[in-house]
Design a protein around this motif. Sequence first.
Motif, PDB file in Angstrom:
ATOM      1  N   GLU A  46       0.847  -1.192   0.000  1.00  0.00           N
ATOM      2  CA  GLU A  46       0.000   0.000   0.000  1.00  0.00           C
ATOM      3  C   GLU A  46       0.881   1.240   0.000  1.00  0.00           C
ATOM      4  O   GLU A  46       1.781   1.386   0.831  1.00  0.00           O
ATOM      5  CB  GLU A  46      -0.924   0.032   1.208  1.00  0.00           C
ATOM      6  CG  GLU A  46      -1.865   1.227   1.117  1.00  0.00           C
ATOM      7  CD  GLU A  46      -2.704   1.427   2.346  1.00  0.00           C
ATOM      8  OE1 GLU A  46      -3.877   1.778   2.185  1.00  0.00           O
ATOM      9  OE2 GLU A  46      -2.184   1.251   3.455  1.00  0.00           O
ATOM     10  N   GLN A  47       0.602   2.113  -0.955  1.00  0.00           N
ATOM     11  CA  GLN A  47       1.294   3.389  -1.055  1.00  0.00           C
ATOM     12  C   GLN A  47       0.262   4.443  -1.403  1.00  0.00           C
ATOM     13  O   GLN A  47      -0.395   4.335  -2.437  1.00  0.00           O
ATOM     14  CB  GLN A  47       2.396   3.342  -2.115  1.00  0.00           C
ATOM     15  CG  GLN A  47       3.492   2.357  -1.781  1.00  0.00           C
ATOM     16  CD  GLN A  47       4.483   2.188  -2.912  1.00  0.00           C
ATOM     17  OE1 GLN A  47       4.433   2.854  -3.928  1.00  0.00           O
ATOM     18  NE2 GLN A  47       5.402   1.265  -2.730  1.00  0.00           N
ATOM     19  N   GLU A  48       0.087   5.409  -0.520  1.00  0.00           N
ATOM     20  CA  GLU A  48      -0.869   6.502  -0.709  1.00  0.00           C
ATOM     21  C   GLU A  48      -2.287   5.984  -0.992  1.00  0.00           C
ATOM     22  O   GLU A  48      -2.970   6.461  -1.892  1.00  0.00           O
ATOM     23  CB  GLU A  48      -0.388   7.435  -1.816  1.00  0.00           C
ATOM     24  CG  GLU A  48       0.937   8.089  -1.478  1.00  0.00           C
ATOM     25  CD  GLU A  48       1.488   8.930  -2.614  1.00  0.00           C
ATOM     26  OE1 GLU A  48       0.737   9.244  -3.565  1.00  0.00           O
ATOM     27  OE2 GLU A  48       2.682   9.257  -2.542  1.00  0.00           O
ATOM     28  N   GLY A  49      -2.710   4.974  -0.248  1.00  0.00           N
ATOM     29  CA  GLY A  49      -4.066   4.463  -0.353  1.00  0.00           C
ATOM     30  C   GLY A  49      -4.303   3.446  -1.462  1.00  0.00           C
ATOM     31  O   GLY A  49      -5.398   2.931  -1.592  1.00  0.00           O
ATOM     32  N   GLU A  50      -3.284   3.153  -2.274  1.00  0.00           N
ATOM     33  CA  GLU A  50      -3.427   2.187  -3.357  1.00  0.00           C
ATOM     34  C   GLU A  50      -2.497   1.012  -3.129  1.00  0.00           C
ATOM     35  O   GLU A  50      -1.416   1.169  -2.576  1.00  0.00           O
ATOM     36  CB  GLU A  50      -3.061   2.824  -4.701  1.00  0.00           C
ATOM     37  CG  GLU A  50      -4.129   3.695  -5.288  1.00  0.00           C
ATOM     38  CD  GLU A  50      -3.788   4.072  -6.716  1.00  0.00           C
ATOM     39  OE1 GLU A  50      -3.639   3.159  -7.549  1.00  0.00           O
ATOM     40  OE2 GLU A  50      -3.663   5.272  -6.966  1.00  0.00           O
ATOM     41  N   GLN A  68     -10.014  -0.921  -6.136  1.00  0.00           N
ATOM     42  CA  GLN A  68     -10.395  -0.565  -4.770  1.00  0.00           C
ATOM     43  C   GLN A  68     -11.436  -1.514  -4.183  1.00  0.00           C
ATOM     44  O   GLN A  68     -11.642  -1.540  -2.984  1.00  0.00           O
ATOM     45  CB  GLN A  68     -10.919   0.878  -4.723  1.00  0.00           C
ATOM     46  CG  GLN A  68      -9.850   1.919  -4.975  1.00  0.00           C
ATOM     47  CD  GLN A  68      -8.806   1.958  -3.876  1.00  0.00           C
ATOM     48  OE1 GLN A  68      -9.046   1.597  -2.727  1.00  0.00           O
ATOM     49  NE2 GLN A  68      -7.600   2.384  -4.219  1.00  0.00           N
TER      50      GLN A  68
END
Length: 184
Positions: A46-50, A68
């Motif tokens: 996970e990086q910046e919500g993704e 998502q």
Amino acid sequence: MDQNLEKVYKAGLKFLVPLTLAENYALIVKEAMKLVKADEGSILIEQEGELLRTYASSPDLYQIKSSQKGYMRMVFKTRMPLILSPQEIAKVNPHIKKISAKSIMIIPLYYKNESIGVLTLLSAKKDYFTQQDTNILKLFIPMATLAIRKTQAYDETQKAVEARDLFISMAAHEFRTPLTTING
């Protein structure tokens, strides 16, 4: 069962060597594939919500994006492993057909109740992964996740030390300039 524990232990020992994050990701996938005899594997972090694929054993896996609302996000949130059947795989993503995966296992990567990503393992054999494979990886994943967090913490520490050294160097220079004028 003792044989499986020994395999997990040997795989975990490899994380004691200092590695970069990229090397850790590659090692985790390689060892997980070896433990359950998977054909392909990848890690999404996970990086910046993704959830972004940071390593894949095959270039084709980079074509598969995480949504998502997909299975990977569900495993990430619930921290519960998932084994997908061929029927479920067909619904997931059109790029998976190119890889000819007939079984997929998605395992959560988490540390101290904080999810950090997922490990995906693929097999060309139909209904290949079993509950025993999931249990083996449940023993392996804490060591793998700890190796990731250790490397991330080391990288952050190195950046902090570099920033400190730069600050000290600049501060020393700023002190020396007026002292030179006064001494002159």
